[in-house]
Design a protein around this motif. Structure first.
Motif, PDB file in Angstrom:
ATOM      1  N   GLY A 135      28.489 -18.648   5.636  1.00 18.66           N
ATOM      2  CA  GLY A 135      27.836 -17.366   5.390  1.00 18.66           C
ATOM      3  C   GLY A 135      27.542 -16.629   6.682  1.00 18.66           C
ATOM      4  N   ASN A 136      26.430 -15.878   6.676  1.00 19.16           N
ATOM      5  CA  ASN A 136      26.049 -15.041   7.808  1.00 19.16           C
ATOM      6  C   ASN A 136      24.697 -15.491   8.352  1.00 19.16           C
ATOM      7  OD1 ASN A 136      28.319 -13.471   7.198  1.00 19.16           O
ATOM      8  ND2 ASN A 136      27.142 -12.145   5.851  1.00 19.16           N
ATOM      9  N   ALA A 137      24.542 -15.405   9.677  1.00 19.01           N
ATOM     10  CA  ALA A 137      23.293 -15.793  10.323  1.00 19.01           C
ATOM     11  C   ALA A 137      22.788 -14.646  11.184  1.00 19.01           C
ATOM     12  CB  ALA A 137      23.515 -17.022  11.187  1.00 19.01           C
ATOM     13  N   GLU A 138      21.455 -14.544  11.283  1.00 16.80           N
ATOM     14  CA  GLU A 138      20.850 -13.546  12.151  1.00 16.80           C
ATOM     15  C   GLU A 138      19.456 -13.992  12.560  1.00 16.80           C
ATOM     16  OE1 GLU A 138      19.885  -9.722  10.342  1.00 16.80           O
ATOM     17  OE2 GLU A 138      19.702 -10.707   8.403  1.00 16.80           O
ATOM     18  N   LYS A 139      18.988 -13.466  13.675  1.00 17.65           N
ATOM     19  CA  LYS A 139      17.604 -13.676  14.097  1.00 17.65           C
ATOM     20  C   LYS A 139      16.781 -12.601  13.410  1.00 17.65           C
ATOM     21  CE  LYS A 139      17.217 -16.517  17.874  1.00 17.65           C
ATOM     22  NZ  LYS A 139      16.407 -16.919  18.945  1.00 17.65           N
ATOM     23  N   LYS A 140      15.639 -13.007  12.868  1.00 20.12           N
ATOM     24  CA  LYS A 140      14.828 -12.066  12.108  1.00 20.12           C
ATOM     25  C   LYS A 140      13.362 -12.441  12.255  1.00 20.12           C
ATOM     26  CE  LYS A 140      13.965 -10.558   7.403  1.00 20.12           C
ATOM     27  NZ  LYS A 140      14.079 -10.862   6.017  1.00 20.12           N
ATOM     28  N   VAL A 141      12.486 -11.433  12.206  1.00 16.64           N
ATOM     29  CA  VAL A 141      11.050 -11.688  12.173  1.00 16.64           C
ATOM     30  C   VAL A 141      10.639 -11.692  10.707  1.00 16.64           C
ATOM     31  CG1 VAL A 141       8.771 -10.820  12.805  1.00 16.64           C
ATOM     32  CG2 VAL A 141      10.665 -10.628  14.424  1.00 16.64           C
ATOM     33  N   THR A 142      10.063 -12.806  10.275  1.00 13.63           N
ATOM     34  CA  THR A 142       9.623 -12.959   8.892  1.00 13.63           C
ATOM     35  C   THR A 142       8.133 -12.658   8.823  1.00 13.63           C
ATOM     36  OG1 THR A 142      11.283 -14.688   8.614  1.00 13.63           O
ATOM     37  CG2 THR A 142       9.593 -14.528   6.916  1.00 13.63           C
ATOM     38  N   SER A 143       7.764 -11.773   7.893  1.00 16.68           N
ATOM     39  CA  SER A 143       6.369 -11.336   7.770  1.00 16.68           C
ATOM     40  C   SER A 143       5.476 -12.467   7.267  1.00 16.68           C
ATOM     41  CB  SER A 143       6.276 -10.145   6.809  1.00 16.68           C
ATOM     42  OG  SER A 143       6.525 -10.579   5.483  1.00 16.68           O
ATOM     43  N   VAL A 144       4.186 -12.314   7.504  1.00 19.55           N
ATOM     44  CA  VAL A 144       3.191 -13.278   7.034  1.00 19.55           C
ATOM     45  C   VAL A 144       3.250 -13.373   5.511  1.00 19.55           C
ATOM     46  CG1 VAL A 144       0.708 -13.719   6.833  1.00 19.55           C
ATOM     47  CG2 VAL A 144       1.673 -12.959   9.010  1.00 19.55           C
ATOM     48  N   GLU A 145       3.376 -12.233   4.859  1.00 26.24           N
ATOM     49  CA  GLU A 145       3.443 -12.189   3.393  1.00 26.24           C
ATOM     50  C   GLU A 145       4.620 -13.007   2.858  1.00 26.24           C
ATOM     51  OE1 GLU A 145       4.224  -8.531   0.556  1.00 26.24           O
ATOM     52  OE2 GLU A 145       2.406  -8.221   1.750  1.00 26.24           O
ATOM     53  N   GLU A 146       5.775 -12.834   3.476  1.00 31.75           N
ATOM     54  CA  GLU A 146       6.970 -13.565   3.045  1.00 31.75           C
ATOM     55  C   GLU A 146       6.836 -15.062   3.347  1.00 31.75           C
ATOM     56  OE1 GLU A 146      11.848 -13.124   3.320  1.00 31.75           O
ATOM     57  OE2 GLU A 146      10.586 -11.788   4.510  1.00 31.75           O
ATOM     58  N   LEU A 147       6.282 -15.397   4.513  1.00 31.72           N
ATOM     59  CA  LEU A 147       6.067 -16.807   4.862  1.00 31.72           C
ATOM     60  C   LEU A 147       5.134 -17.480   3.858  1.00 31.72           C
ATOM     61  CD1 LEU A 147       5.667 -16.476   8.730  1.00 31.72           C
ATOM     62  CD2 LEU A 147       7.562 -17.584   7.528  1.00 31.72           C
ATOM     63  N   LYS A 148       4.093 -16.765   3.432  1.00 32.38           N
ATOM     64  CA  LYS A 148       3.162 -17.316   2.440  1.00 32.38           C
ATOM     65  C   LYS A 148       3.854 -17.498   1.092  1.00 32.38           C
ATOM     66  CE  LYS A 148      -1.220 -15.956   4.440  1.00 32.38           C
ATOM     67  NZ  LYS A 148      -2.559 -15.451   4.171  1.00 32.38           N
ATOM     68  N   HIS A 149       4.730 -16.562   0.741  1.00 36.92           N
ATOM     69  CA  HIS A 149       5.489 -16.669  -0.513  1.00 36.92           C
ATOM     70  C   HIS A 149       6.329 -17.948  -0.520  1.00 36.92           C
ATOM     71  CE1 HIS A 149       8.065 -15.497  -3.891  1.00 36.92           C
ATOM     72  NE2 HIS A 149       9.078 -15.875  -3.137  1.00 36.92           N
ATOM     73  N   TYR A 150       7.045 -18.189   0.583  1.00 34.68           N
ATOM     74  CA  TYR A 150       7.878 -19.393   0.658  1.00 34.68           C
ATOM     75  C   TYR A 150       7.030 -20.661   0.686  1.00 34.68           C
ATOM     76  CZ  TYR A 150      11.641 -16.097   1.485  1.00 34.68           C
ATOM     77  OH  TYR A 150      12.536 -15.066   1.356  1.00 34.68           O
ATOM     78  N   ALA A 151       5.860 -20.593   1.308  1.00 34.24           N
ATOM     79  CA  ALA A 151       4.958 -21.755   1.320  1.00 34.24           C
ATOM     80  C   ALA A 151       4.482 -22.071  -0.096  1.00 34.24           C
ATOM     81  CB  ALA A 151       3.774 -21.485   2.241  1.00 34.24           C
ATOM     82  N   LYS A 152       4.212 -21.029  -0.891  1.00 32.50           N
ATOM     83  CA  LYS A 152       3.827 -21.244  -2.301  1.00 32.50           C
ATOM     84  C   LYS A 152       4.984 -21.870  -3.074  1.00 32.50           C
ATOM     85  CE  LYS A 152       0.482 -17.514  -2.554  1.00 32.50           C
ATOM     86  NZ  LYS A 152       0.209 -16.150  -3.042  1.00 32.50           N
ATOM     87  N   ASP A 153       6.204 -21.360  -2.849  1.00 33.64           N
ATOM     88  CA  ASP A 153       7.389 -21.934  -3.503  1.00 33.64           C
ATOM     89  C   ASP A 153       7.542 -23.412  -3.172  1.00 33.64           C
ATOM     90  OD1 ASP A 153       8.095 -19.530  -4.653  1.00 33.64           O
ATOM     91  OD2 ASP A 153       9.838 -19.175  -3.368  1.00 33.64           O
ATOM     92  N   ALA A 154       7.198 -23.776  -1.938  1.00 36.96           N
ATOM     93  CA  ALA A 154       7.336 -25.159  -1.488  1.00 36.96           C
ATOM     94  C   ALA A 154       6.134 -26.010  -1.904  1.00 36.96           C
ATOM     95  CB  ALA A 154       7.503 -25.204   0.030  1.00 36.96           C
ATOM     96  N   LYS A 155       5.232 -25.405  -2.678  1.00 34.12           N
ATOM     97  CA  LYS A 155       4.043 -26.087  -3.201  1.00 34.12           C
ATOM     98  C   LYS A 155       3.155 -26.636  -2.091  1.00 34.12           C
ATOM     99  CE  LYS A 155       6.026 -26.836  -7.668  1.00 34.12           C
ATOM    100  NZ  LYS A 155       6.268 -27.662  -8.793  1.00 34.12           N
TER     101      LYS A 155
END
Length: 170
Positions: free
Chosen positions: A123-143
């Protein structure tokens, strides 16, 4: 008076139909399966691509020179899988940081059994800044625990990978 009664009845029937048809739709669980060697998710990763796959660490080096890399293959060990739907994974890096992978257009998902397996991503790769909101969303997904989620206070610069295909190699 009859018209008012007819309109009121039609309104009530319409409102009732709309209200009762708005059932909550449960998101599908991750696919089942043992994620065996040779299994693939999304587009199959060809032998040619498998042989050209680079490590996560080498990808990090290449992304220091370019902001985005397209049509690249990366190999690594899966350290986490979204437990809700199997819609993202993380790979282990040499320094212990996470390498985040999403599936292109949410076109496919992976089983949680993929955790601990070695895979090749295409696929494709890039450097990106992930927001606090998005990081919290993924943390919730990961329980993650509420304390772990609340501890996320800063955005994070990281490599993001958008996979079109994932193949289990061992």
């Amino acid at each position: 008076m009859k018209r008012v009664l007819i309109y009121a009845t039609l309104f009530f029937i319409s409102f009732s139909t709309v209200s009762f048809s708005q059932e909550s739709v449960e998101k599908p669980a991750p696919p089942t399966g043992n994620a065996l060697v040779g299994d693939y998710y999304g587009a199959d990763v060809s032998e040619v691509v498998l042989n050209k796959a680079i490590s996560v660490d080498k990808l990090e080096g290449e992304l220091s020179n370019a902001k985005k890399l397209e049509a690249i293959a990366v190999k690594g060990e899966v350290t986490d899988v979204c437990e809700k739907r199997g819609c993202w994974i993380t790979l282990k890096t040499e320094d212990g940081a996470s390498f985040f992978v999403k599936m292109k257009d949410y076109a496919f998902f992976v089983p949680t059994a993929l955790k601990g397996k070695n895979v090749v991503l295409e696929g494709n790769a890039e450097k990106k800044v992930t927001s606090v909101e998005e990081l919290k969303h993924y943390a919730k997904d990961a329980k993650k625990t509420k304390a772990e989620i609340d501890a996320i206070k800063m955005p994070k610069e990281e490599i993001r990978f958008l996979a079109s295909g994932i193949k289990v190699i061992n």
